[in-house]
Design a protein around this motif. Structure first.
Motif, PDB file in Angstrom:
ATOM      1  N   LEU A 145      33.356  39.934  46.469  1.00  0.00           N
ATOM      2  CA  LEU A 145      33.554  40.313  47.510  1.00  0.00           C
ATOM      3  C   LEU A 145      34.662  42.209  47.170  1.00  0.00           C
ATOM      4  CD1 LEU A 145      36.881  37.395  49.016  1.00  0.00           C
ATOM      5  CD2 LEU A 145      34.290  38.516  50.383  1.00  0.00           C
ATOM      6  N   PRO A 146      34.423  42.536  48.637  1.00  0.00           N
ATOM      7  CA  PRO A 146      34.977  44.172  48.016  1.00  0.00           C
ATOM      8  C   PRO A 146      36.630  43.691  47.823  1.00  0.00           C
ATOM      9  CG  PRO A 146      33.093  43.755  50.407  1.00  0.00           C
ATOM     10  CD  PRO A 146      33.969  42.281  49.939  1.00  0.00           C
ATOM     11  N   GLY A 147      37.455  44.904  47.204  1.00  0.00           N
ATOM     12  CA  GLY A 147      38.551  44.421  46.806  1.00  0.00           C
ATOM     13  C   GLY A 147      38.649  42.981  45.318  1.00  0.00           C
ATOM     14  N   GLY A 148      38.280  42.454  45.499  1.00  0.00           N
ATOM     15  CA  GLY A 148      37.605  41.230  44.286  1.00  0.00           C
ATOM     16  C   GLY A 148      38.202  41.435  43.086  1.00  0.00           C
ATOM     17  N   LEU A 149      38.930  40.642  42.637  1.00  0.00           N
ATOM     18  CA  LEU A 149      39.456  40.814  41.097  1.00  0.00           C
ATOM     19  C   LEU A 149      38.487  40.377  39.972  1.00  0.00           C
ATOM     20  CD1 LEU A 149      42.240  41.252  39.408  1.00  0.00           C
ATOM     21  CD2 LEU A 149      42.893  39.439  40.343  1.00  0.00           C
ATOM     22  N   LEU A 150      38.381  41.202  39.006  1.00  0.00           N
ATOM     23  CA  LEU A 150      37.966  41.043  37.620  1.00  0.00           C
ATOM     24  C   LEU A 150      38.776  40.770  36.867  1.00  0.00           C
ATOM     25  CD1 LEU A 150      35.378  40.529  35.378  1.00  0.00           C
ATOM     26  CD2 LEU A 150      34.827  42.434  35.740  1.00  0.00           C
ATOM     27  N   ILE A 151      38.744  39.703  35.936  1.00  0.00           N
ATOM     28  CA  ILE A 151      39.344  40.159  34.282  1.00  0.00           C
ATOM     29  C   ILE A 151      38.561  40.029  33.509  1.00  0.00           C
ATOM     30  CG2 ILE A 151      41.167  38.882  33.063  1.00  0.00           C
ATOM     31  CD1 ILE A 151      42.507  37.963  35.848  1.00  0.00           C
ATOM     32  N   ALA A 152      38.964  40.791  32.169  1.00  0.00           N
ATOM     33  CA  ALA A 152      38.094  40.863  31.551  1.00  0.00           C
ATOM     34  C   ALA A 152      39.045  40.547  30.463  1.00  0.00           C
ATOM     35  CB  ALA A 152      37.517  42.037  31.256  1.00  0.00           C
ATOM     36  N   GLU A 153      38.477  40.336  28.906  1.00  0.00           N
ATOM     37  CA  GLU A 153      39.219  40.780  27.332  1.00  0.00           C
ATOM     38  C   GLU A 153      37.930  41.352  26.753  1.00  0.00           C
ATOM     39  OE1 GLU A 153      40.308  37.426  24.215  1.00  0.00           O
ATOM     40  OE2 GLU A 153      39.217  36.518  25.610  1.00  0.00           O
ATOM     41  N   THR A 154      38.809  42.273  26.263  1.00  0.00           N
ATOM     42  CA  THR A 154      38.702  43.139  25.652  1.00  0.00           C
ATOM     43  C   THR A 154      38.773  43.365  23.620  1.00  0.00           C
ATOM     44  OG1 THR A 154      40.599  45.261  25.849  1.00  0.00           O
ATOM     45  CG2 THR A 154      38.457  44.801  26.985  1.00  0.00           C
TER      46      THR A 154
END
Length: 258
Positions: A145-154
């Protein structure tokens, strides 16, 4: 399929490791460099660091490269709407057996609920999928969604690497030459550089248990409003395990995929 070449890394060594719940298993670069894969952690229950990540998730959650499903099943146990996708049949079957919802699908294939997911997860090295971070971020922006959250491990180091690798069982095993696939490894600084586009804004970054994470917010605009869904029927188990075909999402739920 996407224009990005994503070769499945669900080869027999990976399936065997998931069945036994242990390694050793490595990604091997052409020059012999090895990256150990944390099979035991992936096959265990969600740990304290995982639970902190899950506590940050919002609404309906898409776990990209869900592996054996520890995150999806933990969310399901909390009555949270979540779907895992993975190109490995063994990983999807394992997730379903544990009670999670999962599809055998590449992130670059059509997926249920495109543009309606509140949160997407890219953990356990899955920023490497496809070997093209820009293309992967573009695809995730389409799914949220617009404003949606992506959590990524680096990677907890200043790394920006795109290479061809192969999956091997042991450090001295080179594996078949035709089994290579593109992969990427990104540290936090590299991910933030790739995310510095009109599609994303940086929301947070943190470390826990020796692991590093970045949260991004989608700034994609859409032509019509979309609603977040709080419940869904479980997908058909046979379709979950075997589907590789492109399908259109049906119904109001992002997870519904008949």
């Amino acid at each position: 399929m996407s224009t990005v070449s994503e070769r499945p890394w669900s080869t027999d060594p990976y399936a065997d490791a998931l069945r036994t719940g242990r390694g050793p298993l490595f990604l091997r670069r052409g020059d012999g460099w090895l990256l150990p894969l944390e099979v035991e952690r992936w096959c265990a229950r969600a740990d304290a660091v995982d639970l902190e990540v899950l506590g940050r998730c919002e609404g309906a959650v898409l776990d990209v490269g869900c592996g054996p499903g520890r995150l999806v099943t933990e969310l399901a146990a909390r009555s949270r709407l979540a779907l895992g996708i993975d190109v490995s049949e063994a990983a999807v079957a394992h997730t379903v057996r544990l009670g999670g919802q999962a599809l055998r699908r590449s992130v670059f294939e059509p997926l249920p609920g495109e543009g309606r997911w509140d949160t997407a997860l890219l953990l356990d090295g899955n920023l490497g999928i496809g070997g093209d971070p820009r293309a992967l971020l573009r695809r995730l922006a389409e799914l949220l969604l617009p404003g949606g959250l992506l959590i990524a491990e680096t990677v907890p180091a200043d790394v920006d690497e795109r290479v061809d690798v192969r999956l091997v069982r042991a450090a001295d095993n080179q594996g078949p030459a035709d089994a290579t696939f593109p992969w990427a490894r990104l540290g936090t600084r590299a991910l933030l550089r790739y995310a510095d586009t009109p599609a994303w804004r940086a929301a947070d970054q943190w470390t826990a248990g020796g692991r590093s994470f970045v949260a991004l917010r989608s700034r994609r605009r859409c032509s019509r409003s979309r609603s977040t869904i709080s419940s869904a029927e479980p997908p058909n188990s046979r379709a979950v395990i075997s589907s590789q075909r492109a399908r259109k999402p049906s119904g109001e739920s992002p997870v519904n995929d008949r």
